[in-house]
Design an enzyme around this catalytic site. Structure first.
Site, mmCIF file in Angstrom:
data_model
loop_
_atom_site.group_PDB
_atom_site.id
_atom_site.type_symbol
_atom_site.label_atom_id
_atom_site.label_comp_id
_atom_site.label_asym_id
_atom_site.label_seq_id
_atom_site.Cartn_x
_atom_site.Cartn_y
_atom_site.Cartn_z
ATOM 1 C CB SER A 159 -0.887 0.015 1.245
ATOM 2 O OG SER A 159 -1.451 1.290 1.466
ATOM 3 C CE1 TYR A 185 -2.745 -1.423 5.979
ATOM 4 C CE2 TYR A 185 -2.223 0.860 5.417
ATOM 5 C CZ TYR A 185 -2.700 -0.385 5.055
ATOM 6 O OH TYR A 185 -3.114 -0.614 3.760
#
Length: 322
Positions: A159, A185
């Site tokens: 990501s 994350y």
């Protein structure tokens, strides 16, 4: 950092869909595995691969739910897998390997984002454990099947969130520093990119190449831990409450968001290449400017950091790739 990390002139763009990528590509006789393949971007990935003729295995923690979601798509089979359970991962891998099938495409797409602090059975922070260690174990378990044909690709869905944080090698599990769901994350997404870099190094001689990627920004079930205020901060909806679609700014439909993984898994342009981070159906450039922009952060394309993470991951996961 890798010398291959630069664009190669892909004919596709941020607006391309997964169906565009496989148009004219015949995957008959090939077998793919897609984690996270029963929802969101993963579902569209499965649809494209199966539509091009591949046999697609979708492992899921809840096979009944996956079966319902994938109803109507041919060439798909469901199996049981819980990425957070090392025994479940090993059992799934054993079933695939003992079936005698070769795996031509492995897309490691399942994941969690910005979740509250939780830990796996070994005490590892759960975003890192699920997004990285689970797929590390899975790839190792499937390694004999990936090597069978001498021409396979492993895709790690990272990501742009990797730009939030690199790997804190002194405290990966947030045992000493305060837990921050976004740092966790970002660290897990950096781990995805570094995993592909080191895996490619190990697999190249056997014909197994690896890629990582940013799919694009799309509001799916991955955002289930976000508040409405956080979602609003991403400017994901217009003034009427509709999801924004602006591929040039990274805001995509699920069909567009699935395109880069399908491109990395199938594009003839990538033959002989590997270990690179992709975006918008193209190999991305290095981003040395600022977070939130196109490209890959230097810390996610560094082979020294990739090797350091690999050795730590072997110890954490208790598996290795021969």
């Amino acid at each position: 950092m890798t010398q291959l990390q630069h664009p190669i002139g892909s004919p596709f763009s941020a607006a391309s869909t997964a169906a565009d990528i496989v148009s004219g590509i015949d995957l008959s006789g090939k077998t793919a595995i897609v984690t996270g393949g029963h929802s969101g971007i993963g579902l569209e990935t499965v649809r494209a691969l199966a539509g091009a003729g591949a046999r697609v295995i979708v492992p899921a923690r809840d096979p009944d739910r996956a079966t319902a979601a994938l109803a109507g798509i041919s060439n798909v089979e469901i199996d049981r897998l819980d990425l957070a359970d090392a025994a479940s991962v090993a059992a799934f891998g054993q079933r695939v390997v003992e079936s005698g099938r070769s795996i031509d495409i492995l897309i490691n797409g399942a994941g969690i984002m910005a979740a509250p602090l939780s830990r796996d059975i070994d005490g590892h922070e759960n975003q890192f454990a699920t997004n990285h260690l689970g797929h590390f174990r899975l790839t190792a378990a499937l390694w004999p099947a990936l090597m069978r044909n001498g021409d396979a690709r492993v895709i790690a869905v990272s990501s742009r969130g990797h730009q939030i944080a690199g790997i804190d090698f002194d405290d990966i599990d947030f045992l000493e520093r305060p837990y921050d769901k976004w740092l966790a994350y970002g660290q897990s997404k950096t781990a995805n990119a570094l995993f592909a870099l080191s895996l490619d190094k190990r697999g190249q001689a056997a014909g197994v190449r690896a890629f990582s990627l940013h799919p694009g920004q799309v509001l799916t079930g991955l955002a289930r831990h976000l508040s409405e205020e956080e979602i609003a901060g991403f400017d994901a909806r217009d003034e009427h409450g509709n999801l924004r679609v602006d591929p040039a700014r990274g805001m995509k439909t699920v069909q567009q968001a699935a395109a880069t993984a399908v491109w990395a898994a199938t594009s003839p342009q990538l033959q002989g290449l590997g270990g690179v981070y992709c975006e918008d159906c193209e190999i991305a450039a290095i981003n040395t400017a600022e977070a939130g922009r196109k490209g890959v952060a230097p810390w996610a394309a560094d082979p020294v950091l990739a090797e350091r993470l690999w050795l730590i991951s072997e110890a954490m996961a208790g598996v290795s790739i021969a």
